[in-house]
Motif scaffolding. Structure first.
Motif, PDB file in Angstrom:
ATOM      1  N   ILE A  85     -36.272  66.403 -14.647  1.00  0.00           N
ATOM      2  CA  ILE A  85     -35.415  67.453 -15.201  1.00  0.00           C
ATOM      3  C   ILE A  85     -36.048  67.920 -16.508  1.00  0.00           C
ATOM      4  CG2 ILE A  85     -33.053  68.075 -15.844  1.00  0.00           C
ATOM      5  CD1 ILE A  85     -32.173  65.380 -14.604  1.00  0.00           C
ATOM      6  N   ARG A  86     -36.026  69.244 -16.745  1.00  0.00           N
ATOM      7  CA  ARG A  86     -36.567  69.792 -17.989  1.00  0.00           C
ATOM      8  C   ARG A  86     -35.579  70.757 -18.647  1.00  0.00           C
ATOM      9  NH1 ARG A  86     -41.857  69.208 -19.444  1.00  0.00           N
ATOM     10  NH2 ARG A  86     -43.174  68.080 -17.959  1.00  0.00           N
ATOM     11  N   THR A  87     -35.721  70.897 -19.962  1.00  0.00           N
ATOM     12  CA  THR A  87     -34.890  71.849 -20.695  1.00  0.00           C
ATOM     13  C   THR A  87     -35.432  73.268 -20.526  1.00  0.00           C
ATOM     14  OG1 THR A  87     -36.233  71.594 -22.700  1.00  0.00           O
ATOM     15  CG2 THR A  87     -34.295  70.175 -22.493  1.00  0.00           C
ATOM     16  N   ASN A  88     -34.527  74.234 -20.606  1.00  0.00           N
ATOM     17  CA  ASN A  88     -34.907  75.646 -20.648  1.00  0.00           C
ATOM     18  C   ASN A  88     -34.067  76.276 -21.749  1.00  0.00           C
ATOM     19  OD1 ASN A  88     -35.563  78.284 -20.237  1.00  0.00           O
ATOM     20  ND2 ASN A  88     -34.986  78.364 -18.085  1.00  0.00           N
ATOM     21  N   ILE A  89     -34.696  76.428 -22.926  1.00  0.00           N
ATOM     22  CA  ILE A  89     -33.975  76.945 -24.092  1.00  0.00           C
ATOM     23  C   ILE A  89     -34.204  78.448 -24.184  1.00  0.00           C
ATOM     24  CG2 ILE A  89     -33.787  76.873 -26.615  1.00  0.00           C
ATOM     25  CD1 ILE A  89     -34.659  73.941 -26.467  1.00  0.00           C
ATOM     26  N   LEU A  90     -33.122  79.194 -24.298  1.00  0.00           N
ATOM     27  CA  LEU A  90     -33.200  80.649 -24.398  1.00  0.00           C
ATOM     28  C   LEU A  90     -33.195  81.038 -25.868  1.00  0.00           C
ATOM     29  CD1 LEU A  90     -30.442  81.240 -21.723  1.00  0.00           C
ATOM     30  CD2 LEU A  90     -32.891  81.076 -21.344  1.00  0.00           C
ATOM     31  N   GLY A  91     -34.197  81.797 -26.279  1.00  0.00           N
ATOM     32  CA  GLY A  91     -34.266  82.222 -27.682  1.00  0.00           C
ATOM     33  C   GLY A  91     -35.321  81.431 -28.426  1.00  0.00           C
ATOM     34  N   PRO A  92     -34.918  80.483 -29.302  1.00  0.00           N
ATOM     35  CA  PRO A  92     -35.902  79.744 -30.117  1.00  0.00           C
ATOM     36  C   PRO A  92     -36.685  78.740 -29.283  1.00  0.00           C
ATOM     37  CG  PRO A  92     -33.700  78.862 -30.477  1.00  0.00           C
ATOM     38  CD  PRO A  92     -33.535  80.065 -29.587  1.00  0.00           C
ATOM     39  N   SER A  93     -37.785  78.231 -29.883  1.00  0.00           N
ATOM     40  CA  SER A  93     -38.606  77.249 -29.165  1.00  0.00           C
ATOM     41  C   SER A  93     -38.007  75.849 -29.238  1.00  0.00           C
ATOM     42  CB  SER A  93     -40.031  77.232 -29.734  1.00  0.00           C
ATOM     43  OG  SER A  93     -39.992  76.952 -31.117  1.00  0.00           O
ATOM     44  N   PHE A  94     -37.089  75.625 -30.195  1.00  0.00           N
ATOM     45  CA  PHE A  94     -36.378  74.344 -30.238  1.00  0.00           C
ATOM     46  C   PHE A  94     -35.011  74.554 -30.892  1.00  0.00           C
ATOM     47  CE2 PHE A  94     -38.330  74.390 -34.429  1.00  0.00           C
ATOM     48  CZ  PHE A  94     -37.339  73.864 -35.244  1.00  0.00           C
ATOM     49  N   ILE A  95     -34.115  73.594 -30.659  1.00  0.00           N
ATOM     50  CA  ILE A  95     -32.804  73.638 -31.293  1.00  0.00           C
ATOM     51  C   ILE A  95     -32.544  72.316 -31.999  1.00  0.00           C
ATOM     52  CG2 ILE A  95     -31.682  75.369 -29.831  1.00  0.00           C
ATOM     53  CD1 ILE A  95     -30.611  73.088 -28.096  1.00  0.00           C
ATOM     54  N   ASP A  96     -31.764  72.378 -33.065  1.00  0.00           N
ATOM     55  CA  ASP A  96     -31.428  71.203 -33.868  1.00  0.00           C
ATOM     56  C   ASP A  96     -29.991  70.817 -33.545  1.00  0.00           C
ATOM     57  OD1 ASP A  96     -31.676  69.234 -35.698  1.00  0.00           O
ATOM     58  OD2 ASP A  96     -32.243  70.530 -37.372  1.00  0.00           O
ATOM     59  N   LEU A  97     -29.807  69.643 -32.931  1.00  0.00           N
ATOM     60  CA  LEU A  97     -28.470  69.208 -32.533  1.00  0.00           C
ATOM     61  C   LEU A  97     -27.963  68.126 -33.490  1.00  0.00           C
ATOM     62  CD1 LEU A  97     -28.884  68.953 -28.644  1.00  0.00           C
ATOM     63  CD2 LEU A  97     -28.225  70.929 -30.022  1.00  0.00           C
ATOM     64  N   ARG A  98     -26.704  68.264 -33.903  1.00  0.00           N
ATOM     65  CA  ARG A  98     -26.123  67.327 -34.869  1.00  0.00           C
ATOM     66  C   ARG A  98     -24.983  66.530 -34.256  1.00  0.00           C
ATOM     67  NH1 ARG A  98     -27.979  68.968 -39.968  1.00  0.00           N
ATOM     68  NH2 ARG A  98     -28.909  71.054 -39.944  1.00  0.00           N
ATOM     69  N   LYS A  99     -24.977  65.253 -34.524  1.00  0.00           N
ATOM     70  CA  LYS A  99     -23.958  64.349 -33.991  1.00  0.00           C
ATOM     71  C   LYS A  99     -22.543  64.859 -34.305  1.00  0.00           C
ATOM     72  CE  LYS A  99     -22.528  59.492 -34.078  1.00  0.00           C
ATOM     73  NZ  LYS A  99     -22.779  58.159 -34.634  1.00  0.00           N
ATOM     74  N   GLY A 100     -21.677  64.794 -33.289  1.00  0.00           N
ATOM     75  CA  GLY A 100     -20.288  65.199 -33.463  1.00  0.00           C
ATOM     76  C   GLY A 100     -20.003  66.633 -33.072  1.00  0.00           C
ATOM     77  N   GLU A 101     -21.062  67.461 -32.995  1.00  0.00           N
ATOM     78  CA  GLU A 101     -20.876  68.861 -32.606  1.00  0.00           C
ATOM     79  C   GLU A 101     -20.858  68.992 -31.081  1.00  0.00           C
ATOM     80  OE1 GLU A 101     -23.858  71.176 -34.589  1.00  0.00           O
ATOM     81  OE2 GLU A 101     -22.949  70.889 -36.570  1.00  0.00           O
ATOM     82  N   ILE A 102     -20.556  70.200 -30.603  1.00  0.00           N
ATOM     83  CA  ILE A 102     -20.467  70.465 -29.167  1.00  0.00           C
ATOM     84  C   ILE A 102     -21.656  71.323 -28.726  1.00  0.00           C
ATOM     85  CG2 ILE A 102     -19.110  71.640 -27.360  1.00  0.00           C
ATOM     86  CD1 ILE A 102     -17.832  69.044 -28.319  1.00  0.00           C
ATOM     87  N   LEU A 103     -22.249  70.978 -27.599  1.00  0.00           N
ATOM     88  CA  LEU A 103     -23.328  71.764 -26.994  1.00  0.00           C
ATOM     89  C   LEU A 103     -22.890  72.221 -25.608  1.00  0.00           C
ATOM     90  CD1 LEU A 103     -26.395  72.683 -26.846  1.00  0.00           C
ATOM     91  CD2 LEU A 103     -26.791  70.495 -25.677  1.00  0.00           C
ATOM     92  N   LYS A 104     -23.104  73.497 -25.330  1.00  0.00           N
ATOM     93  CA  LYS A 104     -22.830  74.011 -23.983  1.00  0.00           C
ATOM     94  C   LYS A 104     -24.154  74.143 -23.233  1.00  0.00           C
ATOM     95  CE  LYS A 104     -18.615  76.551 -25.135  1.00  0.00           C
ATOM     96  NZ  LYS A 104     -17.985  77.884 -25.307  1.00  0.00           N
ATOM     97  N   ILE A 105     -24.246  73.503 -22.074  1.00  0.00           N
ATOM     98  CA  ILE A 105     -25.427  73.644 -21.212  1.00  0.00           C
ATOM     99  C   ILE A 105     -25.024  74.564 -20.059  1.00  0.00           C
ATOM    100  CG2 ILE A 105     -27.105  72.455 -19.751  1.00  0.00           C
ATOM    101  CD1 ILE A 105     -26.752  69.974 -21.480  1.00  0.00           C
ATOM    102  N   PHE A 106     -25.572  75.771 -20.070  1.00  0.00           N
ATOM    103  CA  PHE A 106     -25.139  76.805 -19.126  1.00  0.00           C
ATOM    104  C   PHE A 106     -25.788  76.653 -17.764  1.00  0.00           C
ATOM    105  CE2 PHE A 106     -24.217  78.570 -23.258  1.00  0.00           C
ATOM    106  CZ  PHE A 106     -23.016  79.237 -23.072  1.00  0.00           C
ATOM    107  N   TYR A 107     -25.071  77.029 -16.726  1.00  0.00           N
ATOM    108  CA  TYR A 107     -25.641  77.081 -15.382  1.00  0.00           C
ATOM    109  C   TYR A 107     -26.682  78.197 -15.347  1.00  0.00           C
ATOM    110  CZ  TYR A 107     -21.626  74.243 -13.874  1.00  0.00           C
ATOM    111  OH  TYR A 107     -20.697  73.247 -13.730  1.00  0.00           O
ATOM    112  N   PRO A 108     -27.694  78.072 -14.512  1.00  0.00           N
ATOM    113  CA  PRO A 108     -28.742  79.091 -14.430  1.00  0.00           C
ATOM    114  C   PRO A 108     -28.195  80.498 -14.154  1.00  0.00           C
ATOM    115  CG  PRO A 108     -29.372  77.152 -13.215  1.00  0.00           C
ATOM    116  CD  PRO A 108     -27.953  76.942 -13.633  1.00  0.00           C
TER     117      PRO A 108
END
Length: 281
Positions: free
Chosen positions: A40-63
């Motif tokens: 499995i691999r990531t596919n990030i839209l926009g920037p080349s990387f994202i900074d994730l912080r503990k306690g926050e929410i991340l949405k992983i979108f369907y293709p």
């Protein structure tokens, strides 16, 4: 003096493969194809990387939703979404962040970030607390296999090789193809004996393997894989974490020097550098 150029399909388009393959044909240069494989691999839209912080929410979108948004994260291969359920823990990128799926709906996976970290684009993703099924080959792999005979590609490096059947399936696609089976997952270790039986060489990717088994067990796994290769009289290559210090330094450590000596003494046919030459300063 180069024997073969390995083309990594995880970072290469089919169009680029055609260009590289034709250069190989014109100059009588051997090209080797390295499959995307069961990962499995990531596919990030926009920037080349994202900074994730503990306690926050991340949405992983369907293709199907990714064209409707400018930024965000999705995963590849797309079939993986049918297997991911609430409660799954995903590690994004090798030393990146961990997230727990807390809600699944028709548009995205809602995830709680349980450990902070930077996550790059096209990086590996592991599911830590559940076992899932991944196909041996991706859609792009099958498209690249159609070019094996057209571009006279006789070497394929089978990433995340899971079984003897995957090697045989690949060999049946072309009469001349030699398969280097990359042992870099638990299933590769579990089915090692039968994989070695039908492979041409084996390749141990210690970096990816250490995502699935504890790092202190890697030396024992390496020795066991090399012994299996000897049994079937096939060469074995050892990749990654060889001269890691030299990503930033001019000299390796004594430990790295000793590791290389020991690896060759065990019977490895050759060594494969990774970050040292890919991103080294």
């Amino acid at each position: 003096g180069v024997s073969i150029f390995r083309v990594n399909m995880s970072h290469t388009t089919i169009e680029d493969l055609k260009i590289i393959g034709n250069i190989g044909l014109e100059n009588n240069i051997e090209i080797g194809l390295d499959t995307e494989g069961a990962q499995i691999r990531t596919n990030i839209l926009g920037p080349s990387f994202i900074d994730l912080r503990k306690g926050e929410i991340l949405k992983i979108f369907y293709p199907s939703e990714k064209d409707k948004i400018n930024t965000g994260v999705t995963l590849y291969p797309h079939e993986i979404f049918t297997q991911i359920e609430e409660g799954f823990i995903l590690r994004l990128d090798f030393n990146g962040a961990c997230v727990r799926v807390i809600k699944k709906n028709n548009l995205f996976l809602e995830c709680e970030i349980i450990s902070s970290g930077k996550v790059g684009n096209n990086k590996g993703v592991d599911i830590l607390n559940k076992r899932i099924y991944l196909p041996d080959f991706t859609e792009k792999d099958f498209k690249s296999f159609e070019l094996l005979d057209v571009l006279n590609i006789n070497h394929v490096f089978l990433s995340f090789c899971q079984s003897k059947e995957a090697v045989v399936k690949l060999k049946n696609l072309s009469n001349n193809v030699k398969v280097t089976s990359k042992i870099e997952s638990k299933r590769g270790i579990q089915n090692l004996h039968s994989i070695a039986e039908v492979s041409d060489p084996l390749l141990i990717d210690r970096g990816d393997l250490s995502r699935y088994i504890p790092i202190e067990e890697i030396p024992f796994a390496q020795e066991m894989i090399i012994q299996n290769a000897k049994k079937f009289k096939i060469p074995v290559f050892v990749a990654t974490n060889l001269l890691e210090t030299m990503v930033t330094q001019k000299s390796p450590t004594r430990a790295e020097s000793n590791d290389i000596y020991s690896t060759l003494k065990q019977g490895a046919k050759g060594l494969v550098l990774a970050a040292e030459t890919a991103i080294g300063s």
